[in-house]
Design a protein around this motif. Structure first.
Motif, PDB file in Angstrom:
ATOM      1  N   UNK A   1      -5.455   6.993  17.797  1.00 56.32           N
ATOM      2  CA  UNK A   1      -6.562   7.825  17.238  1.00 56.32           C
ATOM      3  C   UNK A   1      -5.997   8.332  15.879  1.00 56.32           C
ATOM      4  N   UNK A   2      -4.856   7.640  15.559  1.00 62.26           N
ATOM      5  CA  UNK A   2      -4.601   8.361  13.847  1.00 62.26           C
ATOM      6  C   UNK A   2      -3.348   7.619  13.663  1.00 62.26           C
ATOM      7  N   UNK A   3      -2.719   8.024  12.327  1.00 64.09           N
ATOM      8  CA  UNK A   3      -1.510   7.606  11.652  1.00 64.09           C
ATOM      9  C   UNK A   3      -1.017   8.513  10.768  1.00 64.09           C
ATOM     10  N   UNK A   4      -0.002   8.360  10.148  1.00 64.56           N
ATOM     11  CA  UNK A   4       0.724   9.068   9.236  1.00 64.56           C
ATOM     12  C   UNK A   4       0.984   8.345   7.899  1.00 64.56           C
ATOM     13  N   UNK A   5       0.783   8.811   6.613  1.00 64.44           N
ATOM     14  CA  UNK A   5       1.034   7.933   5.360  1.00 64.44           C
ATOM     15  C   UNK A   5       1.831   8.661   4.272  1.00 64.44           C
ATOM     16  N   UNK A   6       2.168   8.010   3.401  1.00 64.66           N
ATOM     17  CA  UNK A   6       2.623   8.521   1.925  1.00 64.66           C
ATOM     18  C   UNK A   6       2.049   7.672   1.102  1.00 64.66           C
ATOM     19  N   UNK A   7       1.654   8.231   0.174  1.00 64.10           N
ATOM     20  CA  UNK A   7       0.995   7.359  -1.076  1.00 64.10           C
ATOM     21  C   UNK A   7       1.770   7.529  -2.260  1.00 64.10           C
ATOM     22  N   UNK A   8       3.032   7.757  -2.335  1.00 66.32           N
ATOM     23  CA  UNK A   8       3.981   7.862  -3.281  1.00 66.32           C
ATOM     24  C   UNK A   8       5.373   7.031  -3.162  1.00 66.32           C
ATOM     25  N   UNK A   9       5.143   5.880  -2.424  1.00 62.28           N
ATOM     26  CA  UNK A   9       6.224   5.092  -2.063  1.00 62.28           C
ATOM     27  C   UNK A   9       6.298   4.071  -3.326  1.00 62.28           C
ATOM     28  N   UNK A  10       7.514   4.026  -3.922  1.00 62.14           N
ATOM     29  CA  UNK A  10       7.402   2.674  -5.159  1.00 62.14           C
ATOM     30  C   UNK A  10       7.000   1.524  -4.585  1.00 62.14           C
ATOM     31  N   UNK A  11       6.482   0.714  -5.704  1.00 60.24           N
ATOM     32  CA  UNK A  11       5.765  -0.666  -5.522  1.00 60.24           C
ATOM     33  C   UNK A  11       6.888  -1.749  -4.947  1.00 60.24           C
ATOM     34  N   UNK A  12       6.443  -2.507  -3.987  1.00 58.74           N
ATOM     35  CA  UNK A  12       7.420  -3.467  -3.667  1.00 58.74           C
ATOM     36  C   UNK A  12       7.369  -4.736  -4.719  1.00 58.74           C
ATOM     37  N   UNK A  13       6.150  -5.227  -5.030  1.00 53.34           N
ATOM     38  CA  UNK A  13       6.210  -6.078  -6.031  1.00 53.34           C
ATOM     39  C   UNK A  13       6.953  -7.258  -6.003  1.00 53.34           C
ATOM     40  N   UNK A  14       7.866  -7.604  -6.846  1.00 50.71           N
ATOM     41  CA  UNK A  14       8.846  -8.859  -6.942  1.00 50.71           C
ATOM     42  C   UNK A  14      10.307  -8.212  -6.512  1.00 50.71           C
ATOM     43  N   UNK A  15      10.458  -7.062  -6.002  1.00 52.04           N
ATOM     44  CA  UNK A  15      11.689  -6.559  -5.728  1.00 52.04           C
ATOM     45  C   UNK A  15      12.308  -6.831  -4.346  1.00 52.04           C
ATOM     46  N   UNK A  16      13.470  -6.981  -4.241  1.00 55.32           N
ATOM     47  CA  UNK A  16      13.928  -6.965  -2.588  1.00 55.32           C
ATOM     48  C   UNK A  16      13.690  -5.865  -1.915  1.00 55.32           C
ATOM     49  N   UNK A  17      13.458  -5.857  -0.637  1.00 56.64           N
ATOM     50  CA  UNK A  17      13.350  -4.488   0.081  1.00 56.64           C
ATOM     51  C   UNK A  17      13.694  -4.997   1.589  1.00 56.64           C
ATOM     52  N   UNK A  18      13.730  -3.887   2.303  1.00 54.54           N
ATOM     53  CA  UNK A  18      14.136  -3.995   3.571  1.00 54.54           C
ATOM     54  C   UNK A  18      13.364  -2.891   4.441  1.00 54.54           C
ATOM     55  N   UNK A  19      12.827  -3.175   5.703  1.00 52.64           N
ATOM     56  CA  UNK A  19      11.894  -2.309   6.488  1.00 52.64           C
ATOM     57  C   UNK A  19      12.649  -2.167   7.722  1.00 52.64           C
ATOM     58  N   UNK A  20      13.196  -1.360   8.310  1.00 52.68           N
ATOM     59  CA  UNK A  20      13.704  -1.230   9.784  1.00 52.68           C
ATOM     60  C   UNK A  20      13.215  -0.108  10.621  1.00 52.68           C
ATOM     61  N   UNK A  21      13.382  -0.281  11.646  1.00 55.03           N
ATOM     62  CA  UNK A  21      13.255   0.655  12.679  1.00 55.03           C
ATOM     63  C   UNK A  21      13.073   0.216  14.167  1.00 55.03           C
TER      64      UNK A  21
END
Length: 210
Positions: free
Chosen positions: A56-76
């Protein structure tokens, strides 16, 4: 729990959610040095060091930097409490564009028998030429069991891991950019938002190369 959270390109965390607030609190804090504001929608809470989402809901941020052509890692780590119905694929995390609209990054749980990713973890991205790419991990997700995950783009290759096991497929994206069509990075929602996530999330860590 040991998480798959090494960042080969050496960038610091851009977003870190440890869910270490008071039990039943609906105020979430980014523990990274960026201290992004986290907004709560609906009824997610923190409980015993976990983010708890009841669909019934979620959390968010609207200020995370753009991924675009950059390397990135998402873990959890995550656990899912019930399979979604129909053709719905709730997101552990990802960008949100509205109901049924595919956005440019999502870590999803497959929820419909006979279609893409049933009982699987899916990492989807959409590139600048409009092509959508899916990596569907080969191992089944088990209800009410914590699974670690890592999704990454590194050296022009996009990969997905669950419980330290790499998906049998990956894809070479090269220097192609991802689309940047939304600024709202969500936990407990995002991607094709048809049904919200029901389960827990722990130690969500997003690192984007500068």
């Amino acid at each position: 729990m040991m998480l798959v959270n090494s960042f080969a390109f050496g960038s610091p965390s851009n977003l870190l959610l440890t869910f270490s607030g008071a039990n039943n609190s609906n105020v979430f804090v980014d523990s990274s040095s960026f201290n992004h504001t986290i907004t709560t929608v609906g009824s997610p809470i923190q409980l015993n060091g976990l983010g708890v989402f009841d669909g019934n809901g979620y959390i968010y941020t609207d200020t995370l930097p753009s991924f675009l052509a950059k390397d990135f890692t998402i873990t959890g780590a995550f656990s899912i409490s019930s399979w979604p119905s129909g053709f719905q694929n709730p997101a552990v995390c990802g960008y949100i564009d509205g109901p049924g609209v595919i956005s440019h990054i999502g870590i999803l749980v497959g929820g419909a028998a006979g279609v893409l990713g049933y009982k699987k973890l899916i990492f989807m991205t959409r590139d600048e030429i409009g092509s959508t790419h899916y990596i569907v991990h080969q191992d089944d997700i088990t209800l009410n069991i914590a699974h670690t995950f890592k999704a990454e783009r590194l050296g022009g290759v996009v990969k997905l891991f669950i419980d330290d096991i790499e998906a049998s497929s990956s894809y070479a994206i090269g220097s192609t950019s991802l689309t940047n069509d939304s600024s709202r990075f969500c936990i407990g929602g995002g991607g094709p938002l048809v049904e919200l996530f029901v389960g827990t999330v722990d130690e969500l860590n997003v690192s984007i190369a500068s």
